[in-house]
Write a protein that holds these residues in place. Structure first.
Motif, PDB file in Angstrom:
ATOM      1  N   PHE A   3       0.810  -1.214   0.000  1.00 16.70           N
ATOM      2  CA  PHE A   3       0.000   0.000   0.000  1.00 16.70           C
ATOM      3  C   PHE A   3       0.845   1.265   0.000  1.00 16.70           C
ATOM      4  N   SER A   4       2.157   1.150   0.061  1.00 21.12           N
ATOM      5  CA  SER A   4       3.018   2.316   0.272  1.00 21.12           C
ATOM      6  C   SER A   4       2.910   3.362  -0.839  1.00 21.12           C
ATOM      7  N   LYS A   8       1.566   7.119  -0.131  1.00 21.74           N
ATOM      8  CA  LYS A   8       2.434   8.262  -0.433  1.00 21.74           C
ATOM      9  C   LYS A   8       1.756   9.206  -1.423  1.00 21.74           C
ATOM     10  N   ASN A   9       1.098   8.654  -2.434  1.00 23.48           N
ATOM     11  CA  ASN A   9       0.436   9.488  -3.423  1.00 23.48           C
ATOM     12  C   ASN A   9      -0.683  10.312  -2.792  1.00 23.48           C
ATOM     13  N   LEU A  10      -1.499   9.690  -1.952  1.00 29.71           N
ATOM     14  CA  LEU A  10      -2.564  10.430  -1.267  1.00 29.71           C
ATOM     15  C   LEU A  10      -1.979  11.576  -0.445  1.00 29.71           C
ATOM     16  N   ILE A  11      -0.945  11.282   0.309  1.00 32.76           N
ATOM     17  CA  ILE A  11      -0.328  12.306   1.152  1.00 32.76           C
ATOM     18  C   ILE A  11       0.275  13.410   0.295  1.00 32.76           C
ATOM     19  N   LEU A  40      -0.731   2.077  -8.941  1.00 33.60           N
ATOM     20  CA  LEU A  40      -0.155   2.402  -7.638  1.00 33.60           C
ATOM     21  C   LEU A  40      -0.068   1.175  -6.731  1.00 33.60           C
ATOM     22  N   LEU A  41      -1.006   0.264  -6.887  1.00 33.32           N
ATOM     23  CA  LEU A  41      -1.043  -0.918  -6.027  1.00 33.32           C
ATOM     24  C   LEU A  41      -0.355  -2.134  -6.645  1.00 33.32           C
ATOM     25  N   GLY A  42      -0.004  -2.044  -7.921  1.00 34.44           N
ATOM     26  CA  GLY A  42       0.617  -3.190  -8.590  1.00 34.44           C
ATOM     27  C   GLY A  42      -0.367  -4.326  -8.804  1.00 34.44           C
ATOM     28  N   HIS A  60      -5.403  -0.101   6.882  1.00 36.36           N
ATOM     29  CA  HIS A  60      -3.955   0.055   7.011  1.00 36.36           C
ATOM     30  C   HIS A  60      -3.557   1.497   7.368  1.00 36.36           C
ATOM     31  N   VAL A  61      -4.178   2.486   6.739  1.00 34.81           N
ATOM     32  CA  VAL A  61      -3.764   3.884   6.949  1.00 34.81           C
ATOM     33  C   VAL A  61      -4.564   4.591   8.044  1.00 34.81           C
TER      34      VAL A  61
END
Length: 181
Positions: A3-4, A8-11, A40-42, A60-61
């Motif tokens: 999910f990284s 990161k993209n959302l932030i 983004l998630l592959g 997760h977030v």
């Protein structure tokens, strides 16, 4: 799957919004097409599978960004991020970040393209600058090593001011390939 990249993209998108508009403790809505989410998630998911994955992502977030609500319309997803998420991003944003300097520079009246490009060089010696002639924008600019970010910046000098749009690498490549067809 990780999910990284999505986190990161959302932030990063929230940071950009807060620099441009100012911080407010408010709910934020961000929209993503399923193609971007898969990148983004592959993953390579349809809407139902993506909904399940995004519900896990929200779990997760949640400790950082609070509870995020997900909704979809066809192949477009809306992330509703609470004021807690906006506050988290605000508290963890450094006013010496690249996006802060870029937005503050571009927002000045009478700024030149050289002044904008200098913001990139302030953060790296490895800057790709490409003058383009297809009419969509004037320059493609990005950090060759992906640091401090790996976005593709499409910059246009409109005479009285300079504007930019930024894309993930994959979304930019998709945009450019569609233009070529």
């Amino acid at each position: 799957m990780t999910f990284s990249k999505l986190e990161k993209n959302l932030i990063d998108v929230i940071k950009e919004e807060q620099v441009k508009l100012g911080y407010r403790s408010e709910t934020i809505r961000l929209y993503y097409p399923i193609l971007s989410l898969n990148r983004l998630l592959g993953t390579d998911c349809e809407v139902k599978q993506m909904t399940d994955i995004l519900n896990s992502f929200c779990d997760h977030v949640e400790p950082k960004l609070g509870r995020i609500e997900i909704s979809d319309r066809e192949e477009r997803f809306c992330f509703t991020i609470s004021a807690q998420g906006a506050e988290y991003v605000h508290k963890h944003m450094d006013d010496k970040e690249f996006i802060v300097d870029l937005v503050n520079t571009i927002s000045k009246h009478g700024v030149t393209m050289d002044e904008v490009l200098q913001q990139f060089y302030k953060y790296s010696d490895e800057v790709h600058i490409e003058k383009v002639s297809h009419g969509e924008f004037d320059y493609l600019v990005y950090f060759e090593n992906g640091k401090p970010d790996d976005f593709r910046y499409c910059i246009t000098d409109e005479g009285c001011h300079i504007i930019y749009h930024r894309f993930t690498v994959d979304d930019y490549n998709d945009f450019y390939q569609r233009r070529e067809r």
